[in-house]
Design an enzyme around this catalytic site. Structure first.
Site, PDB file in Angstrom:
ATOM      1  CB  CYS A  45       0.401  -4.360  -3.789  1.00  0.00           C
ATOM      2  SG  CYS A  45       0.986  -6.648  -3.047  1.00  0.00           S
ATOM      3  NE  ARG A  60       7.772  -5.516  -1.522  1.00  0.00           N
ATOM      4  CZ  ARG A  60       6.337  -6.461  -1.933  1.00  0.00           C
ATOM      5  NH1 ARG A  60       6.727  -7.463  -2.453  1.00  0.00           N
ATOM      6  NH2 ARG A  60       6.283  -6.396  -0.333  1.00  0.00           N
ATOM      7  CD  GLU A  74      -3.718 -14.362   0.268  1.00  0.00           C
ATOM      8  OE1 GLU A  74      -3.668 -15.207   0.629  1.00  0.00           O
ATOM      9  OE2 GLU A  74      -4.333 -13.426   1.063  1.00  0.00           O
ATOM     10  CE  LYS A 117      -4.297  -8.573  -5.186  1.00  0.00           C
ATOM     11  NZ  LYS A 117      -3.802  -8.764  -4.397  1.00  0.00           N
TER      12      LYS A 117
HETATM   13  C1  UDX Z   1      -2.668  -3.789  -0.282  1.00  0.00           C
HETATM   14  C2  UDX Z   1      -3.991  -4.063   0.037  1.00  0.00           C
HETATM   15  O1  UDX Z   1      -4.963  -3.646   0.521  1.00  0.00           O
HETATM   16  C3  UDX Z   1      -4.436  -5.351  -0.501  1.00  0.00           C
HETATM   17  O2  UDX Z   1      -5.739  -6.104  -0.039  1.00  0.00           O
HETATM   18  C4  UDX Z   1      -3.596  -6.183  -1.487  1.00  0.00           C
HETATM   19  O3  UDX Z   1      -4.041  -7.827  -1.208  1.00  0.00           O
HETATM   20  C5  UDX Z   1      -2.627  -6.101  -0.768  1.00  0.00           C
HETATM   21  O4  UDX Z   1      -2.530  -4.506  -1.130  1.00  0.00           O
HETATM   22  P1  UDX Z   1      -0.551  -3.606   1.452  1.00  0.00           P
HETATM   23  O5  UDX Z   1       0.069  -3.269   0.779  1.00  0.00           O
HETATM   24  O6  UDX Z   1      -1.076  -4.273   2.490  1.00  0.00           O
HETATM   25  O7  UDX Z   1      -2.023  -4.746   0.970  1.00  0.00           O
HETATM   26  O8  UDX Z   1      -1.289  -1.860   2.046  1.00  0.00           O
HETATM   27  P2  UDX Z   1      -2.608  -1.375   2.461  1.00  0.00           P
HETATM   28  O9  UDX Z   1      -3.106  -2.035   3.880  1.00  0.00           O
HETATM   29  O10 UDX Z   1      -3.528  -0.987   1.373  1.00  0.00           O
HETATM   30  O11 UDX Z   1      -2.029   0.235   2.189  1.00  0.00           O
HETATM   31  C6  UDX Z   1      -1.584   1.083   1.186  1.00  0.00           C
HETATM   32  C7  UDX Z   1      -0.975   1.971   1.339  1.00  0.00           C
HETATM   33  O12 UDX Z   1      -1.462   2.773   1.520  1.00  0.00           O
HETATM   34  C8  UDX Z   1      -0.123   2.238   2.239  1.00  0.00           C
HETATM   35  O13 UDX Z   1       0.780   3.020   2.050  1.00  0.00           O
HETATM   36  C9  UDX Z   1      -1.070   2.940   2.853  1.00  0.00           C
HETATM   37  O14 UDX Z   1       0.151   4.077   4.227  1.00  0.00           O
HETATM   38  C10 UDX Z   1      -1.526   4.163   1.769  1.00  0.00           C
HETATM   39  N1  UDX Z   1      -2.923   4.267   2.758  1.00  0.00           N
HETATM   40  C11 UDX Z   1      -3.916   2.864   3.317  1.00  0.00           C
HETATM   41  C12 UDX Z   1      -2.424   5.668   2.628  1.00  0.00           C
HETATM   42  O15 UDX Z   1      -2.007   6.529   2.174  1.00  0.00           O
HETATM   43  N2  UDX Z   1      -4.007   6.474   2.937  1.00  0.00           N
HETATM   44  C13 UDX Z   1      -5.648   5.106   3.612  1.00  0.00           C
HETATM   45  O16 UDX Z   1      -6.404   5.858   4.328  1.00  0.00           O
HETATM   46  C14 UDX Z   1      -5.131   3.938   3.512  1.00  0.00           C
END
Ligand code: UDX
Length: 467
Positions: free
Chosen positions: A293, A363, A146, A237
């Site tokens: 994640c 988290r 996923e 993944k």
């Molecule tokens: C992530 C993956 O994107 C997703 O495909 C997977 O299924 C689960 O993990 P998510 O944890 O929802 O998803 O968050 P994501 O949008 O990827 O952001 C992760 C973290 O990175 C956040 O804390 C965000 O603030 C940070 N981030 C993101 C940055 O610091 N800079 C960026 O340019 C993008």
């Protein structure tokens, strides 16, 4: 199709509701009675845009039910496993307790020909270990990772950018002739779209075909559907998350260099991002990544690579992790510096608690970590967030929380933006903020504010990796 979804957290609850919304008859199963009670009432147990609507519709129509009784899985054709795989308390590896428990509980309710589709993020090799137990029941295990992002989970589930299904033995030579030319290495990737037929399960079952039927709207619109072996699907993944984490830490490493050279990392990101091979997305420098994640997945990947004798192959992920954590220190230091070297008894307004906007998930939130560190330095920290206060208060009751953004800012000596909600990034007018605060120090932990506008309003603006 009748489906069961084991585990109703961020992944499972969204998956269950989304599958019901595209016409399936779905039962969601979880061991947590409180979660099941909320979901059965059509209420989302966490903040996720679009989910409450889907839950209400699904529950009202009867297409979507929830229960703590695993025997309700009986009769479903596909059983999705969407339980959590948190970091183990004693190290970096993933804790597979919930995956094993879910499979053990499900086994007696499997019928020959059923498909068990693992969605949880697991260390490579997990599916191969689980498969014999499932096959002994005449069922087939596939791995269907996923990729949903919190905040966009409904959309990502119904309309993903790709579907990956790992089957035992992998894909045979494609009989559908799908060839993908999207690989950017100049080569033509041969993407088989059809899996080997499996004769396990008391009859001829092509598990990948069944998954195509499950995801019929996405398949109908031509979403890439990639059939692999089990190990590849598991690795896809963690590789995707490792890449995303690396991309963020790369730009944050550039921010560190920018800080000692007077360069501006946001302009640097824009400039390198125009190169289509690099791309601008996930080059947002700031206080780094968190959430349920990326941090735990890169650690679990390192741990698994060590077990496989290939620790050196992903040794860089340790650096990725360290760069990421250093950015939190940097944000704290900017506040301290901005206040002349000490924050003791100073009021600090912390804008944000969630690990990212459009989520109430705290988290491994860098935002809350920064707040906790400032509190530890003796500051009077007040935290606000549009959605995450309840979760944050539970985890860190020592901090002060305030629902109103303006009350949070009122009389503050410094303001720090740590989660780039629109309420703070776009809608907070620096002139208005000036009328509320005691000090004029703003630290932009997400490089989301208009630095020129804040400076024009009399503020001392500190960005991350910006002069
Ligand atoms: C992530 C993956 O994107 C997703 O495909 C997977 O299924 C689960 O993990 P998510 O944890 O929802 O998803 O968050 P994501 O949008 O990827 O952001 C992760 C973290 O990175 C956040 O804390 C965000 O603030 C940070 N981030 C993101 C940055 O610091 N800079 C960026 O340019 C993008």
């Amino acid at each position: 199709m009748k489906l069961s979804v084991i585990g109703c957290g961020y992944l499972g609850a969204v998956h269950a509701a989304a599958m019901a919304s595209i016409g399936h008859e779905v039962v969601g199963i979880d061991v947590d009675p409180a979660k099941i009670a909320a979901l059965s009432a059509g209420e989302a147990p966490f903040f996720e845009p679009g989910l409450p609507e889907l839950l209400r519709e699904g529950v009202a129509s009867g297409q979507l039910t929830f229960t703590t009784d695993i025997s309700a899985a009986h009769g479903a054709k596909v059983h999705f496993i969407g339980v959590g795989t948190p970091q183990r308390a004693d190290g970096y590896a993933a804790d597979l307790t919930y995956v094993n428990a879910a499979v053990d509980a499900l086994l007696p309710h499997l019928s020959p020909g059923d498909i068990v589709a693992g969605k949880s993020t697991v260390p490579v090799g997990t599916a191969a270990e689980l498969a014999p137990r499932i096959e002994a029941r005449g069922a087939t295990l596939v791995w269907n990772p996923e990729f949903l992002r919190e905040g966009w989970a409904v959309q990502d589930t119904i309309d993903p950018d790709r579907l990956v299904v790992g089957v035992a033995g992998g894909a045979d030579v494609s009989t559908r002739g799908a060839r993908s030319t999207t690989g950017d290495a100049g080569g033509e990737a041969d993407v088989s779209t059809r899996s080997a037929r499996s004769t396990t399960g008391g009859g001829e079952v092509d598990p990948a075909e069944v998954l195509r039927e499950v995801y019929h709207p996405a398949v109908a619109k031509g979403t890439p559907f990639i059939v692999t072996d089990l190990a590849t699907a598991e690795l896809v993944k963690v590789a995707a998350n490792a890449f995303l984490a690396t991309k963020i830490s790369f730009i944050n490493a550039m921010a560190e260099i920018a800080e000692v050279t007077g360069a501006d990392v946001t302009q640097l990101a824009d400039a390198i991002g125009h190169d289509a091979r690099i791309g601008r997305r996930f080059l947002g420098a700031g206080i780094g990544f968190g959430g349920g994640c990326l941090p735990k997945d890169i650690r679990a990947f390192s741990a698994r690579a060590e077990e496989l004798g290939r620790g050196e192959s992903v040794a860089f992920l340790r650096e990725v992790d360290e760069i990421n954590l250093r950015r939190r220190d940097r944000a704290v230091q900017l506040v301290v510096d901005g206040l002349g070297g000490a924050v003791f008894e100073k009021k600090i307004a912390v804008l944000g608690a969630a690990f990212k906007p459009h989520s109430d998930d705290i988290r491994d939130s860098p935002a809350l970590d920064v707040a906790v560190r400032l509190h530890g330095l003796g500051a009077r920290v007040v935290v606000t967030d549009p959605e995450a206060i309840a979760n944050a208060r539970q985890k860190h009751p020592q901090l002060t929380y305030e629902a109103s953004r303006d009350e949070t800012i009122r009389d503050a000596d410094a303001v720090i933006l740590v989660t780039e909600w629109d309420e703070y990034r776009r809608e907070l007018d620096p002139e208005h903020a000036s009328t509320l605060t005691a000090g004029r120090v703003v630290v932009d932990g997400r490089n989301g504010l208009d630095a020129a506008a804040w400076r024009a309003a009399g503020w001392t603006y500190y960005g991350m990796g910006r002069p």
